[in-house]
Scaffold this motif. Structure first.
Motif, PDB file in Angstrom:
ATOM      1  N   HIS A   1      -7.031  17.045   5.947  1.00  0.00           N
ATOM      2  CA  HIS A   1      -5.653  16.332   6.366  1.00  0.00           C
ATOM      3  C   HIS A   1      -5.302  15.277   5.223  1.00  0.00           C
ATOM      4  O   HIS A   1      -6.252  15.076   4.325  1.00  0.00           O
ATOM      5  CB  HIS A   1      -6.205  15.606   7.699  1.00  0.00           C
ATOM      6  N   ILE A   2      -4.295  14.753   5.388  1.00  0.00           N
ATOM      7  CA  ILE A   2      -3.987  13.657   4.347  1.00  0.00           C
ATOM      8  C   ILE A   2      -3.433  12.268   5.119  1.00  0.00           C
ATOM      9  O   ILE A   2      -3.202  12.250   6.386  1.00  0.00           O
ATOM     10  CB  ILE A   2      -2.663  14.051   3.739  1.00  0.00           C
ATOM     11  N   ARG A   3      -3.700  11.188   4.312  1.00  0.00           N
ATOM     12  CA  ARG A   3      -3.326  10.090   5.124  1.00  0.00           C
ATOM     13  C   ARG A   3      -2.718   9.021   3.933  1.00  0.00           C
ATOM     14  O   ARG A   3      -2.978   9.087   2.805  1.00  0.00           O
ATOM     15  CB  ARG A   3      -4.974   9.250   5.396  1.00  0.00           C
ATOM     16  N   SER A   4      -1.402   8.555   4.473  1.00  0.00           N
ATOM     17  CA  SER A   4      -0.648   7.672   3.805  1.00  0.00           C
ATOM     18  C   SER A   4      -1.327   6.363   3.252  1.00  0.00           C
ATOM     19  O   SER A   4      -2.173   5.730   4.017  1.00  0.00           O
ATOM     20  CB  SER A   4       0.779   7.408   4.448  1.00  0.00           C
ATOM     21  N   ARG A   5      -1.107   6.114   1.989  1.00  0.00           N
ATOM     22  CA  ARG A   5      -1.543   4.593   1.491  1.00  0.00           C
ATOM     23  C   ARG A   5      -0.438   3.797   1.562  1.00  0.00           C
ATOM     24  O   ARG A   5       0.622   4.082   1.587  1.00  0.00           O
ATOM     25  CB  ARG A   5      -2.017   4.983   0.103  1.00  0.00           C
ATOM     26  N   SER A   6      -0.805   2.517   1.499  1.00  0.00           N
ATOM     27  CA  SER A   6       0.407   1.418   1.718  1.00  0.00           C
ATOM     28  C   SER A   6       1.504   1.518   0.335  1.00  0.00           C
ATOM     29  O   SER A   6       2.512   1.019   0.364  1.00  0.00           O
ATOM     30  CB  SER A   6      -0.252   0.123   1.790  1.00  0.00           C
ATOM     31  N   ASN A   7       0.931   2.103  -0.820  1.00  0.00           N
ATOM     32  CA  ASN A   7       1.698   2.005  -1.958  1.00  0.00           C
ATOM     33  C   ASN A   7       2.612   3.365  -2.011  1.00  0.00           C
ATOM     34  O   ASN A   7       3.288   3.527  -3.292  1.00  0.00           O
ATOM     35  CB  ASN A   7       0.857   1.877  -3.264  1.00  0.00           C
ATOM     36  N   GLY A   8       2.506   4.072  -1.006  1.00  0.00           N
ATOM     37  CA  GLY A   8       3.561   5.481  -1.453  1.00  0.00           C
ATOM     38  C   GLY A   8       2.655   6.572  -1.530  1.00  0.00           C
ATOM     39  O   GLY A   8       2.875   7.930  -1.325  1.00  0.00           O
ATOM     40  N   ASP A   9       1.542   6.430  -2.285  1.00  0.00           N
ATOM     41  CA  ASP A   9       0.549   7.718  -2.538  1.00  0.00           C
ATOM     42  C   ASP A   9      -0.265   8.082  -1.185  1.00  0.00           C
ATOM     43  O   ASP A   9      -0.084   7.366   0.033  1.00  0.00           O
ATOM     44  CB  ASP A   9      -0.358   7.207  -3.458  1.00  0.00           C
ATOM     45  N   TYR A  10      -1.194   8.931  -1.293  1.00  0.00           N
ATOM     46  CA  TYR A  10      -1.732   9.683   0.029  1.00  0.00           C
ATOM     47  C   TYR A  10      -3.209   9.742  -0.518  1.00  0.00           C
ATOM     48  O   TYR A  10      -3.567  10.177  -1.547  1.00  0.00           O
ATOM     49  CB  TYR A  10      -1.054  10.802   0.297  1.00  0.00           C
ATOM     50  N   ASP A  11      -4.044   9.753   0.555  1.00  0.00           N
ATOM     51  CA  ASP A  11      -5.512  10.218   0.290  1.00  0.00           C
ATOM     52  C   ASP A  11      -5.546  11.555   1.045  1.00  0.00           C
ATOM     53  O   ASP A  11      -5.035  11.848   2.072  1.00  0.00           O
ATOM     54  CB  ASP A  11      -6.488   9.268   1.078  1.00  0.00           C
ATOM     55  N   VAL A  12      -6.119  12.392   0.452  1.00  0.00           N
ATOM     56  CA  VAL A  12      -6.211  13.983   0.664  1.00  0.00           C
ATOM     57  C   VAL A  12      -7.866  14.213   1.295  1.00  0.00           C
ATOM     58  O   VAL A  12      -8.831  14.184   0.178  1.00  0.00           O
ATOM     59  CB  VAL A  12      -5.780  14.987  -0.337  1.00  0.00           C
ATOM     60  N   THR A  13      -8.136  14.335   2.223  1.00  0.00           N
ATOM     61  CA  THR A  13      -9.335  14.766   2.835  1.00  0.00           C
ATOM     62  C   THR A  13      -9.726  16.129   2.969  1.00  0.00           C
ATOM     63  O   THR A  13      -8.741  17.010   3.306  1.00  0.00           O
ATOM     64  CB  THR A  13      -9.731  14.083   4.182  1.00  0.00           C
ATOM     65  N   LEU A  14     -10.614  16.620   1.812  1.00  0.00           N
ATOM     66  CA  LEU A  14     -10.988  17.966   1.963  1.00  0.00           C
ATOM     67  C   LEU A  14     -11.969  18.287   2.917  1.00  0.00           C
ATOM     68  O   LEU A  14     -12.749  17.610   3.341  1.00  0.00           O
ATOM     69  CB  LEU A  14     -11.315  18.454   0.352  1.00  0.00           C
ATOM     70  N   LYS A  15     -12.229  19.671   3.030  1.00  0.00           N
ATOM     71  CA  LYS A  15     -13.240  20.152   3.977  1.00  0.00           C
ATOM     72  C   LYS A  15     -14.740  19.858   3.857  1.00  0.00           C
ATOM     73  O   LYS A  15     -15.598  19.847   4.838  1.00  0.00           O
ATOM     74  CB  LYS A  15     -12.922  21.684   4.139  1.00  0.00           C
ATOM     75  N   ASN A  16     -15.079  19.608   2.397  1.00  0.00           N
ATOM     76  CA  ASN A  16     -16.492  18.935   2.015  1.00  0.00           C
ATOM     77  C   ASN A  16     -16.512  17.466   2.261  1.00  0.00           C
ATOM     78  O   ASN A  16     -17.548  17.188   1.983  1.00  0.00           O
ATOM     79  CB  ASN A  16     -16.624  19.521   0.805  1.00  0.00           C
ATOM     80  N   GLY A  17     -15.498  16.897   2.839  1.00  0.00           N
ATOM     81  CA  GLY A  17     -15.541  15.406   2.937  1.00  0.00           C
ATOM     82  C   GLY A  17     -15.088  14.733   1.987  1.00  0.00           C
ATOM     83  O   GLY A  17     -15.024  13.409   2.116  1.00  0.00           O
TER      84      GLY A  17
END
Length: 294
Positions: free
Chosen positions: A260-276
């Protein structure tokens, strides 16, 4: 295409997996000449000092203390030949921290081992052998900075040295017509990487993400990480933009491995991969990512 046929097509122009590269003796020769030259120069200086002051037996003591210089040869040679393997096993963010700890540890071991060897040799050949504390105190007080310098140079070599032969081998595996003479709508199913002087195939489906680690790329899989001589652009072209997507100028990910992905406050995103693992996605790459994942 089944596994055996794919491997045959990809590696028919390369040497067998079990075939090691020729052992390069030059580094050992250079180290031997260098440290024996230092030992010889110091021995000559000690001889002149003993002759001018009328000391007896001083030259024999001087020779046994040259074990200090000789011991650098096998240890630094080992570091040279294992530099690629050592670098592969250390996360890039921790390399210099681990390097500094390794320098301190190697320096301490070196001085302790020299003191031990001097005691052993003097016990065998001298009427009055040295006690362990004598060479230990001498080298710890007089040579600690020299010891740290040479092992720091070795650590810098490990993390900065580019294995030309490994690069040539991997580059050949990428650029060879036999590897890429395939229809434009098909992509590589395996990535041939060099591990401990052997070429092994990494299935593309097992790749989680690939990050730039110049002059290499670092391939992340569930089984470990591998350095490979290529660019992210090359990897994306060979693996297929429908299966892998660039999310940052230094990162591409396997779309099948995105949790899944999660939005960051600066407009970028954190992408969580299946290995954590969590990797950053730049806002500039989000539109293409969103389109591909839709």
């Amino acid at each position: 295409m089944n596994f055996q046929k794919d491997i045959s097509a990809h590696f028919s122009h390369l040497k067998p997996l079990g075939q090691e590269r020729a052992f390069n003796k030059k580094p050992v020769l250079y180290l031997t000449v260098f440290f024996f030259t230092i030992a010889a120069l110091q021995t000559g200086q000690d001889f002149l000092h003993a002759h001018l002051h009328g000391y007896k037996g001083y030259l024999a003591d001087s020779l046994v203390f040259k074990i200090y210089w000789v011991l650098f040869i096998p240890i630094l040679s080992f570091l040279f030949y294992r530099s690629a393997q050592i670098k592969e096993r250390i996360h890039s963010r921790l390399q210099w921290l681990v390097g500094m700890a390794g320098v301190a540890l190697l320096s301490a071991v070196h001085i302790l081992l020299v003191a031990f060897l001097i005691v052993v040799v003097s016990s065998l050949f001298f009427y009055r052998p040295f006690t362990f504390s004598t060479p230990l105190t001498y080298f710890a007080s007089e040579h600690i900075y020299i010891t740290l310098f040479f092992y720091a140079s070795g650590a810098a070599f490990i993390f900065l040295y580019k294995d030309r032969k490994a690069v040539e081998m991997n580059t050949a595996s990428i650029a060879s017509p036999k590897l890429h003479e395939q229809p434009s709508d098909t992509f590589a199913d395996f990535i041939p990487v060099s591990v401990q002087n052997k070429l092994i195939p990494i299935p593309a489906k097992d790749v989680i993400c690939i990050q730039a680690d110049r002059p290499y790329v670092k391939i992340h899989t569930c089984s470990g990480q591998y350095l490979h001589a290529a660019t992210l652009k090359d990897m994306l072209t060979k693996l297929g933009a429908h299966r892998f997507v660039r999310i940052h100028r230094s990162t591409i990910v396997n779309t099948a491995q995105v949790e899944h992905i999660r939005s960051r406050s600066n407009g970028d995103y954190d992408v969580t991969l299946k290995n954590g693992e969590v990797v950053r996605m730049s806002r500039n790459y989000y539109p293409a990512f969103k389109e591909l994942m839709a």
